[in-house]
Design a protein around this motif. Structure first.
Motif, PDB file in Angstrom:
ATOM      1  N   GLU A 206      32.010  55.504  31.452  1.00  0.00           N
ATOM      2  CA  GLU A 206      30.054  55.382  32.107  1.00  0.00           C
ATOM      3  C   GLU A 206      30.515  54.444  32.896  1.00  0.00           C
ATOM      4  O   GLU A 206      28.940  53.810  32.980  1.00  0.00           O
ATOM      5  CB  GLU A 206      30.341  54.801  30.535  1.00  0.00           C
ATOM      6  CG  GLU A 206      30.193  54.859  28.741  1.00  0.00           C
ATOM      7  CD  GLU A 206      30.173  54.105  28.024  1.00  0.00           C
ATOM      8  OE1 GLU A 206      29.739  55.173  26.727  1.00  0.00           O
ATOM      9  OE2 GLU A 206      30.684  53.069  28.439  1.00  0.00           O
ATOM     10  N   GLY A 207      31.850  53.741  33.851  1.00  0.00           N
ATOM     11  CA  GLY A 207      31.344  53.583  35.221  1.00  0.00           C
ATOM     12  C   GLY A 207      31.717  52.285  34.939  1.00  0.00           C
ATOM     13  O   GLY A 207      31.362  51.427  36.093  1.00  0.00           O
ATOM     14  N   ILE A 208      31.653  51.547  34.344  1.00  0.00           N
ATOM     15  CA  ILE A 208      32.740  49.998  34.050  1.00  0.00           C
ATOM     16  C   ILE A 208      33.627  50.189  35.218  1.00  0.00           C
ATOM     17  O   ILE A 208      34.929  50.857  35.218  1.00  0.00           O
ATOM     18  CB  ILE A 208      33.020  49.725  32.117  1.00  0.00           C
ATOM     19  CG1 ILE A 208      31.591  49.236  31.865  1.00  0.00           C
ATOM     20  CG2 ILE A 208      32.638  47.700  32.860  1.00  0.00           C
ATOM     21  CD1 ILE A 208      31.709  49.619  30.475  1.00  0.00           C
ATOM     22  N   VAL A 209      34.297  48.909  36.340  1.00  0.00           N
ATOM     23  CA  VAL A 209      35.304  48.717  37.043  1.00  0.00           C
ATOM     24  C   VAL A 209      36.237  48.041  36.300  1.00  0.00           C
ATOM     25  O   VAL A 209      35.244  46.473  35.721  1.00  0.00           O
ATOM     26  CB  VAL A 209      34.431  49.201  37.988  1.00  0.00           C
ATOM     27  CG1 VAL A 209      36.100  48.171  39.077  1.00  0.00           C
ATOM     28  CG2 VAL A 209      34.085  49.780  38.552  1.00  0.00           C
ATOM     29  N   PHE A 210      37.199  48.228  36.290  1.00  0.00           N
ATOM     30  CA  PHE A 210      38.509  47.077  35.130  1.00  0.00           C
ATOM     31  C   PHE A 210      38.955  46.386  36.574  1.00  0.00           C
ATOM     32  O   PHE A 210      39.786  47.730  37.328  1.00  0.00           O
ATOM     33  CB  PHE A 210      38.922  48.344  34.277  1.00  0.00           C
ATOM     34  CG  PHE A 210      38.426  47.850  33.654  1.00  0.00           C
ATOM     35  CD1 PHE A 210      38.114  46.846  31.721  1.00  0.00           C
ATOM     36  CD2 PHE A 210      37.583  49.558  33.083  1.00  0.00           C
ATOM     37  CE1 PHE A 210      36.852  47.244  31.503  1.00  0.00           C
ATOM     38  CE2 PHE A 210      36.517  49.775  31.755  1.00  0.00           C
ATOM     39  CZ  PHE A 210      36.798  48.326  30.994  1.00  0.00           C
ATOM     40  N   LYS A 211      39.700  45.941  36.539  1.00  0.00           N
ATOM     41  CA  LYS A 211      40.571  44.966  37.495  1.00  0.00           C
ATOM     42  C   LYS A 211      41.445  44.055  36.720  1.00  0.00           C
ATOM     43  O   LYS A 211      40.917  43.300  36.778  1.00  0.00           O
ATOM     44  CB  LYS A 211      39.821  44.565  39.156  1.00  0.00           C
ATOM     45  CG  LYS A 211      38.965  45.131  39.585  1.00  0.00           C
ATOM     46  CD  LYS A 211      38.525  44.786  40.971  1.00  0.00           C
ATOM     47  CE  LYS A 211      37.702  45.561  41.549  1.00  0.00           C
ATOM     48  NZ  LYS A 211      37.595  44.835  42.714  1.00  0.00           N
ATOM     49  N   THR A 212      42.910  44.792  36.950  1.00  0.00           N
ATOM     50  CA  THR A 212      43.459  43.891  36.563  1.00  0.00           C
ATOM     51  C   THR A 212      44.219  42.633  37.602  1.00  0.00           C
ATOM     52  O   THR A 212      44.447  43.148  38.128  1.00  0.00           O
ATOM     53  CB  THR A 212      45.239  44.908  35.308  1.00  0.00           C
ATOM     54  OG1 THR A 212      44.997  45.538  36.065  1.00  0.00           O
ATOM     55  CG2 THR A 212      43.843  45.836  34.446  1.00  0.00           C
ATOM     56  N   ASN A 213      45.276  41.769  36.638  1.00  0.00           N
ATOM     57  CA  ASN A 213      46.241  41.212  37.530  1.00  0.00           C
ATOM     58  C   ASN A 213      45.474  40.182  38.160  1.00  0.00           C
ATOM     59  O   ASN A 213      46.334  39.468  39.408  1.00  0.00           O
ATOM     60  CB  ASN A 213      47.037  41.820  37.951  1.00  0.00           C
ATOM     61  CG  ASN A 213      48.432  42.049  37.004  1.00  0.00           C
ATOM     62  OD1 ASN A 213      48.699  42.098  36.601  1.00  0.00           O
ATOM     63  ND2 ASN A 213      48.342  43.718  37.586  1.00  0.00           N
ATOM     64  N   VAL A 214      43.944  40.030  37.894  1.00  0.00           N
ATOM     65  CA  VAL A 214      43.693  38.992  38.246  1.00  0.00           C
ATOM     66  C   VAL A 214      43.179  37.908  37.727  1.00  0.00           C
ATOM     67  O   VAL A 214      42.320  37.853  36.372  1.00  0.00           O
ATOM     68  CB  VAL A 214      42.229  39.773  39.139  1.00  0.00           C
ATOM     69  CG1 VAL A 214      40.459  38.766  40.152  1.00  0.00           C
ATOM     70  CG2 VAL A 214      42.122  40.931  39.817  1.00  0.00           C
ATOM     71  N   ASN A 215      44.175  36.782  37.945  1.00  0.00           N
ATOM     72  CA  ASN A 215      43.200  35.320  37.562  1.00  0.00           C
ATOM     73  C   ASN A 215      42.134  34.669  37.753  1.00  0.00           C
ATOM     74  O   ASN A 215      42.756  34.370  39.194  1.00  0.00           O
ATOM     75  CB  ASN A 215      44.718  34.743  37.239  1.00  0.00           C
ATOM     76  CG  ASN A 215      44.365  33.320  36.576  1.00  0.00           C
ATOM     77  OD1 ASN A 215      43.499  33.268  35.936  1.00  0.00           O
ATOM     78  ND2 ASN A 215      45.541  33.258  36.210  1.00  0.00           N
ATOM     79  N   VAL A 216      40.662  34.567  38.264  1.00  0.00           N
ATOM     80  CA  VAL A 216      39.888  34.151  38.799  1.00  0.00           C
ATOM     81  C   VAL A 216      40.112  32.555  38.826  1.00  0.00           C
ATOM     82  O   VAL A 216      40.679  31.820  37.025  1.00  0.00           O
ATOM     83  CB  VAL A 216      38.695  35.005  38.353  1.00  0.00           C
ATOM     84  CG1 VAL A 216      37.361  33.851  38.469  1.00  0.00           C
ATOM     85  CG2 VAL A 216      38.302  36.068  37.856  1.00  0.00           C
ATOM     86  N   GLY A 217      40.445  32.349  39.777  1.00  0.00           N
ATOM     87  CA  GLY A 217      40.209  30.271  39.880  1.00  0.00           C
ATOM     88  C   GLY A 217      41.892  30.177  39.751  1.00  0.00           C
ATOM     89  O   GLY A 217      42.259  29.077  40.338  1.00  0.00           O
ATOM     90  N   VAL A 218      42.834  31.003  40.400  1.00  0.00           N
ATOM     91  CA  VAL A 218      44.455  31.261  40.474  1.00  0.00           C
ATOM     92  C   VAL A 218      44.724  31.557  41.999  1.00  0.00           C
ATOM     93  O   VAL A 218      44.974  31.495  43.285  1.00  0.00           O
ATOM     94  CB  VAL A 218      45.235  31.234  39.430  1.00  0.00           C
ATOM     95  CG1 VAL A 218      46.356  31.389  39.963  1.00  0.00           C
ATOM     96  CG2 VAL A 218      44.876  30.478  38.289  1.00  0.00           C
ATOM     97  N   ASN A 219      44.444  33.298  41.576  1.00  0.00           N
ATOM     98  CA  ASN A 219      44.536  34.205  42.308  1.00  0.00           C
ATOM     99  C   ASN A 219      43.897  34.850  43.102  1.00  0.00           C
ATOM    100  O   ASN A 219      43.551  36.461  43.485  1.00  0.00           O
ATOM    101  CB  ASN A 219      45.978  35.312  42.264  1.00  0.00           C
ATOM    102  CG  ASN A 219      45.908  35.970  40.778  1.00  0.00           C
ATOM    103  OD1 ASN A 219      44.163  36.373  40.717  1.00  0.00           O
ATOM    104  ND2 ASN A 219      46.453  37.134  40.496  1.00  0.00           N
TER     105      ASN A 219
END
Length: 484
Positions: A206-219
């Motif tokens: 449907e167009g949603i982009v998923f990004k794993t191993n992304v810890n916002v505020g850390v890496n």
């Protein structure tokens, strides 16, 4: 409505389970579906009440009598359209929700309530089997960008709704796979992960982009969020509750979610150094909720020597308590399939000490029996029973005590205000920072999956309205139904 008088003609029927010996030999789901005719009969039991308390009790406002009637008429595709109009992920709630709708079913006053949750599960599984559930990308894009942080049920619901509104949505997940609590907090025998993957594939299409191993505020720098027009924080309540008990640092005292997460990751081929296992051990699970039950089921599958469950509260009554009359959520004993697989359950027990050997390894627990002193106008007082101390052999103690709130990584770095319960403070899902919203357990505290989905949907409406000045996303209980 369902069949006139169907509730008098048909008794409630639920799915059965594989026998204990067979199901504890693996981590697969073990329910045995009802035949289609039986599901039709269950839909026929619905009375189409003048005031349907069932969907009033549902946090999503599911239009329950409507899809029950379609099942009765064997109009399965119409039933699916009605169900999906209010619930993004009925394949999750149909397996995991404690079904407050059923506890509020009017039929439950005089008989067994309608098997709403199982009907819901059968509708959505029929939809997947028939190919009715397909990606539905938006026809028009707004050009607005939204970052959703956290891919649990709240994050996924918010993402799908915002994508349907035409916004460009990116979901950030700090773990190595999408799903959050659904992926790593729920054992495979309750929710096989292929069920999650099936839905994620649709969301991606449907167009949603998923990004794993992304810890916002850390890496992933907080500053990078400035490139998005709006941000939705759906990181959950993951700050685990512990005990102020002597010996808590002993090797073998483990947080339940750590134990469950390791098992799921190992099951799907990840290497877990020094994996915690119950094999051959006397296991004590402290905490009597759903997570505690999941620890019981997992421990038995790992080959525990014994499994014991402690709960500090009194044993609930087997039938609905007079203090929680219909249509309220009942105070009532809940015996899960995991409890049935083997567990010594104990109530009014308090852990006084974790006992360890000279290597710091857990060898036992010291407990005391307790009672609760109730004084009108005052907080309940915990009273220890003199002479009731006992030593329990134990090499693995699992703390299933819930969570105290969301972690502070994001709130500290973003400057988000928190409330008196340590949750992220928000008015209409909007935080004190104009373009940052929050939903799910991060906003309301630890709660049900069905509440998380509801929160994600409602937050999406507020974000869409903020971005566009108006919103066409549906309100709770109004799914813009097709003409039937």
């Amino acid at each position: 409505m369902g069949k006139l008088g169907g509730f008098k003609e048909y008794d409630r029927a639920d799915e059965s389970n594989l026998v204990v010996q067979e199901r504890v030999s693996n981590y697969n789901e073990f329910t045995i579906p009802l035949p289609k005719q039986k599901i039709k009969e269950q839909g026929s039991r619905c009375m189409d009440c003048g005031i349907p308390f069932c969907h009033s009790a549902c946090p999503l406002g599911n239009l329950i009598p409507d899809f029950n009637d379609m099942v009765h008429q064997e109009e399965w595709q119409s039933a699916l359209e009605i169900l999906q109009s209010t619930n993004n992920f009925p394949e999750f709630t149909g397996r995991l929700c404690p079904a407050p709708c059923e506890k509020s079913c009017v039929l439950g006053i005089i008989s067994e309530p309608v098997a709403i949750e199982n009907i819901e599960k059968n509708i959505v599984e029929r939809g997947f089997a028939e190919g009715w559930i397909k990606p539905q990308p938006p026809q028009i894009r707004t050009g607005k960008t939204v970052a959703v942080i956290g891919s649990g049920p709240a994050g996924l619901a918010a993402a799908q709704q915002l994508n349907r509104a035409g916004h460009l949505v990116t979901v950030f997940e700090r773990d190595n796979a999408i799903g959050g609590l659904l992926r790593y907090g729920i054992p495979n025998f309750k929710l096989e992960k292929a069920i999650i993957d099936r839905r994620i594939a649709i969301l991606e299409a449907e167009g949603i982009v998923f990004k794993t191993n992304v810890n916002v505020g850390v890496n992933y720098s907080i500053k990078q969020l400035n490139s998005f027009d709006a941000v939705v924080l759906c990181g959950g309540a993951t700050d685990k509750r512990s005990l102020p008990t002597r010996g808590i640092e002993s090797k073998g005292v483990v947080q339940a979610m750590t134990f469950l997460t390791q098992q799921t990751k190992a099951l799907y081929g990840e290497t877990i150094p020094n994996q915690i296992t119950a094999k051959g051990k006397n296991v004590i699970v402290i905490g009597g909720g759903d997570t505690g039950s999941d620890c019981v089921g997992t421990s038995n599958r790992q080959g525990a020597k014994s499994v014991t469950n402690f709960e500090i509260l009194p044993k609930p009554p087997e039938y609905r308590s007079e203090t929680t009359p219909w249509p309220f959520w009942p105070l009532q004993l809940k015996t899960s399939s995991s409890h049935e697989e083997g567990c010594d359950r104990n109530w009014l027990i308090n852990t006084k000490e974790f006992i360890s050997n000279d290597k710091g390894e857990l060898t036992g627990l010291k407990t005391v029996e307790v009672a609760w002193k109730m004084t009108p106008g005052q907080r309940p007082e915990l009273i220890e029973k003199e002479g009731s101390e006992k030593i329990w052999p134990c090499e693995l103690a699992l703390l299933a005590l819930g969570f105290t709130g969301p972690e502070k990584t994001l709130s500290d770095q973003l400057g988000i205000e928190i409330d008196a319960r340590n949750n992220y403070k928000a008015k209409n899902y909007q935080t004190n920072i104009q373009n940052i919203f929050t939903a799910g357990d991060m906003r309301r505290g630890q709660s049900l999956i069905v509440w998380a989905i509801s929160e994600g949907r409602e937050a999406a409406r507020e974000v869409d309205n903020y971005l566009m000045g108006y919103t066409n996303l549906p309100t709770k209980g109004n799914g813009d139904l097709p003409n039937l």
